[in-house]
Design a protein around this motif. Structure first.
Motif, PDB file in Angstrom:
ATOM      1  N   LYS A  42       0.772  -1.279  -0.050  1.00 58.56           N
ATOM      2  CA  LYS A  42       0.087  -0.048  -0.074  1.00 58.56           C
ATOM      3  C   LYS A  42       0.882   1.124  -0.117  1.00 58.56           C
ATOM      4  O   LYS A  42       1.850   1.347   0.750  1.00 58.56           O
ATOM      5  CB  LYS A  42      -0.899  -0.042   1.335  1.00 58.56           C
ATOM      6  CG  LYS A  42      -1.585   1.108   1.562  1.00 58.56           C
ATOM      7  CD  LYS A  42      -2.344   0.964   3.156  1.00 58.56           C
ATOM      8  CE  LYS A  42      -2.934   2.206   3.476  1.00 58.56           C
ATOM      9  NZ  LYS A  42      -3.820   2.243   4.623  1.00 58.56           N
ATOM     10  N   PHE A  43       0.800   2.308  -0.962  1.00 59.07           N
ATOM     11  CA  PHE A  43       1.366   3.405  -0.948  1.00 59.07           C
ATOM     12  C   PHE A  43       0.213   4.497  -0.657  1.00 59.07           C
ATOM     13  O   PHE A  43      -0.518   4.581  -1.534  1.00 59.07           O
ATOM     14  CB  PHE A  43       1.789   3.683  -2.306  1.00 59.07           C
ATOM     15  CG  PHE A  43       2.853   4.883  -2.308  1.00 59.07           C
ATOM     16  CD1 PHE A  43       3.945   4.981  -1.844  1.00 59.07           C
ATOM     17  CD2 PHE A  43       2.536   6.042  -2.839  1.00 59.07           C
ATOM     18  CE1 PHE A  43       4.862   6.047  -1.773  1.00 59.07           C
ATOM     19  CE2 PHE A  43       3.231   7.143  -3.006  1.00 59.07           C
ATOM     20  CZ  PHE A  43       4.451   7.321  -2.204  1.00 59.07           C
ATOM     21  N   SER A  44       0.175   5.034   0.545  1.00 54.69           N
ATOM     22  CA  SER A  44      -0.729   6.018   1.100  1.00 54.69           C
ATOM     23  C   SER A  44      -0.538   7.424   0.384  1.00 54.69           C
ATOM     24  O   SER A  44       0.548   7.835  -0.017  1.00 54.69           O
ATOM     25  CB  SER A  44      -0.920   5.941   2.298  1.00 54.69           C
ATOM     26  OG  SER A  44       0.158   6.349   3.257  1.00 54.69           O
ATOM     27  N   GLU A  45      -1.611   8.299   0.597  1.00 60.09           N
ATOM     28  CA  GLU A  45      -1.623   9.438   0.247  1.00 60.09           C
ATOM     29  C   GLU A  45      -0.552  10.508   0.892  1.00 60.09           C
ATOM     30  O   GLU A  45       0.018  11.290   0.154  1.00 60.09           O
ATOM     31  CB  GLU A  45      -2.936  10.229   0.485  1.00 60.09           C
ATOM     32  CG  GLU A  45      -3.984   9.739  -0.645  1.00 60.09           C
ATOM     33  CD  GLU A  45      -5.238  10.471  -0.152  1.00 60.09           C
ATOM     34  OE1 GLU A  45      -5.925  11.085  -0.985  1.00 60.09           O
ATOM     35  OE2 GLU A  45      -5.931  10.778   0.868  1.00 60.09           O
ATOM     36  N   ASP A  46      -0.174  10.231   1.947  1.00 59.78           N
ATOM     37  CA  ASP A  46       0.931  10.794   2.956  1.00 59.78           C
ATOM     38  C   ASP A  46       2.191  10.343   2.473  1.00 59.78           C
ATOM     39  O   ASP A  46       3.252  10.708   3.257  1.00 59.78           O
ATOM     40  CB  ASP A  46       0.461  10.865   4.313  1.00 59.78           C
ATOM     41  CG  ASP A  46       0.513   9.414   4.792  1.00 59.78           C
ATOM     42  OD1 ASP A  46       0.934   8.437   4.180  1.00 59.78           O
ATOM     43  OD2 ASP A  46       0.555   9.355   6.076  1.00 59.78           O
ATOM     44  N   GLY A  47       2.446   9.367   1.335  1.00 55.69           N
ATOM     45  CA  GLY A  47       3.554   9.020   1.121  1.00 55.69           C
ATOM     46  C   GLY A  47       4.181   7.666   1.718  1.00 55.69           C
ATOM     47  O   GLY A  47       5.496   7.683   1.486  1.00 55.69           O
ATOM     48  N   ASN A  61      -7.925  -8.141   3.937  1.00 55.45           N
ATOM     49  CA  ASN A  61      -9.121  -7.519   4.297  1.00 55.45           C
ATOM     50  C   ASN A  61      -8.959  -6.415   5.037  1.00 55.45           C
ATOM     51  O   ASN A  61      -8.103  -6.330   5.871  1.00 55.45           O
ATOM     52  CB  ASN A  61      -9.667  -8.749   5.227  1.00 55.45           C
ATOM     53  CG  ASN A  61     -10.157 -10.035   4.423  1.00 55.45           C
ATOM     54  OD1 ASN A  61     -10.707 -10.163   3.492  1.00 55.45           O
ATOM     55  ND2 ASN A  61      -9.333 -11.240   5.026  1.00 55.45           N
ATOM     56  N   ILE A  62      -9.812  -5.476   4.559  1.00 57.28           N
ATOM     57  CA  ILE A  62      -9.845  -3.952   5.010  1.00 57.28           C
ATOM     58  C   ILE A  62     -11.113  -3.714   5.633  1.00 57.28           C
ATOM     59  O   ILE A  62     -12.020  -3.668   4.955  1.00 57.28           O
ATOM     60  CB  ILE A  62      -9.265  -3.117   3.909  1.00 57.28           C
ATOM     61  CG1 ILE A  62      -7.899  -3.512   3.393  1.00 57.28           C
ATOM     62  CG2 ILE A  62      -9.267  -1.517   4.531  1.00 57.28           C
ATOM     63  CD1 ILE A  62      -7.323  -2.679   2.169  1.00 57.28           C
ATOM     64  N   ASP A  63     -11.272  -2.961   6.516  1.00 60.13           N
ATOM     65  CA  ASP A  63     -12.299  -2.493   7.059  1.00 60.13           C
ATOM     66  C   ASP A  63     -12.153  -0.930   6.939  1.00 60.13           C
ATOM     67  O   ASP A  63     -11.572  -0.483   7.811  1.00 60.13           O
ATOM     68  CB  ASP A  63     -13.005  -2.684   8.552  1.00 60.13           C
ATOM     69  CG  ASP A  63     -13.328  -4.249   8.734  1.00 60.13           C
ATOM     70  OD1 ASP A  63     -13.986  -4.603   7.812  1.00 60.13           O
ATOM     71  OD2 ASP A  63     -13.165  -4.770   9.616  1.00 60.13           O
ATOM     72  N   THR A  64     -12.424  -0.334   5.831  1.00 58.56           N
ATOM     73  CA  THR A  64     -12.082   0.871   5.198  1.00 58.56           C
ATOM     74  C   THR A  64     -12.151   2.207   6.135  1.00 58.56           C
ATOM     75  O   THR A  64     -13.224   2.322   7.105  1.00 58.56           O
ATOM     76  CB  THR A  64     -12.577   1.255   3.899  1.00 58.56           C
ATOM     77  OG1 THR A  64     -14.119   1.257   4.215  1.00 58.56           O
ATOM     78  CG2 THR A  64     -12.301   0.358   2.718  1.00 58.56           C
ATOM     79  N   ASP A  68      -7.107   4.405   4.299  1.00 57.67           N
ATOM     80  CA  ASP A  68      -6.938   3.225   3.382  1.00 57.67           C
ATOM     81  C   ASP A  68      -7.201   3.817   1.862  1.00 57.67           C
ATOM     82  O   ASP A  68      -6.868   3.065   0.860  1.00 57.67           O
ATOM     83  CB  ASP A  68      -8.202   2.264   3.726  1.00 57.67           C
ATOM     84  CG  ASP A  68      -7.902   1.637   5.008  1.00 57.67           C
ATOM     85  OD1 ASP A  68      -6.937   1.306   4.876  1.00 57.67           O
ATOM     86  OD2 ASP A  68      -8.769   1.398   5.814  1.00 57.67           O
ATOM     87  N   THR A  69      -7.345   5.408   1.738  1.00 56.51           N
ATOM     88  CA  THR A  69      -7.262   5.800   0.525  1.00 56.51           C
ATOM     89  C   THR A  69      -5.563   5.652   0.026  1.00 56.51           C
ATOM     90  O   THR A  69      -4.762   6.158   0.713  1.00 56.51           O
ATOM     91  CB  THR A  69      -7.687   7.321   0.406  1.00 56.51           C
ATOM     92  OG1 THR A  69      -9.090   7.254   0.626  1.00 56.51           O
ATOM     93  CG2 THR A  69      -7.259   7.896  -0.713  1.00 56.51           C
TER      94      THR A  69
END
Length: 180
Positions: A42-47, A61-64, A68-69
């Motif tokens: 996962k590469f998140s919005e905050d880098g 499995n993710i409970d968003t 998680d964006t």
């Protein structure tokens, strides 16, 4: 000497199959291919780069939540990886999401985009936008493109009762790129 394309040796399936999700949705990201060890990156919005915390076999499995964006992809233990996909989590519980495909759509294929609220799956009287231009404003709750072309590629969003979804990019690939 020719080297095999390691990118096509793995794939990532998202369920439900859409880019946008509501907070607290259950989303599964499943890695597929001829490998026994998988991890979802996962590469998140905050880098930040991280691995899925809840792996069961080859499924994450993710409970968003809003954090998680991100961009996600599968990586095998031997370094092969899938194409990346975007996942966007809608933080506004009252706002709509655009239901659009995670993976590129093949030229000539049909695709349907819709607008959804957390409490209501199919809506009518929805405005659809392509690259910020209004393209459909009528009683239908769905945008149907019967034969996708390269000109259909771009950002899409929907609006319902004055509230807009986030925009999502829809990629279009040529028929010759079908195995990508």
């Amino acid at each position: 000497m020719l080297f095999p394309d390691v990118h096509s040796a793995a794939s990532l399936t998202v369920s439900p199959d859409r880019v946008q999700h509501f907070t607290f949705d259950s989303v599964s990201l499943t890695c597929e291919g001829n490998f026994t060890e998988w991890r979802v990156r996962k590469f998140s919005e905050d880098g930040r780069l991280s691995d899925c915390r809840r792996m069961t076999g080859s499924t994450c499995n993710i409970d968003t939540s809003k954090s998680d964006t991100a961009v996600y992809w599968c990586e095998s233990g031997s370094g092969e990886f899938s194409s990346a996909v975007n996942i966007t989590v809608q933080n506004d519980g009252n706002g709509p999401i655009l239901v659009s495909p995670v993976h590129p759509v093949t030229e000539g294929a049909s695709v349907s985009l819709s607008c959804s609220l957390k409490t209501q799956k199919i809506l009518s009287n929805v405005f659809f936008y392509h690259n910020d231009k209004l393209i459909q404003n009528d009683t239908r709750g769905e945008l149907k493109i019967s034969a996708v072309s390269k000109s259909d590629e771009g950002f899409y969003k929907c609006q319902y009762s004055g509230r807009e979804s986030a925009q999502s990019w829809m990629s279009v690939k040529g028929e010759q790129d079908q195995n990508i």
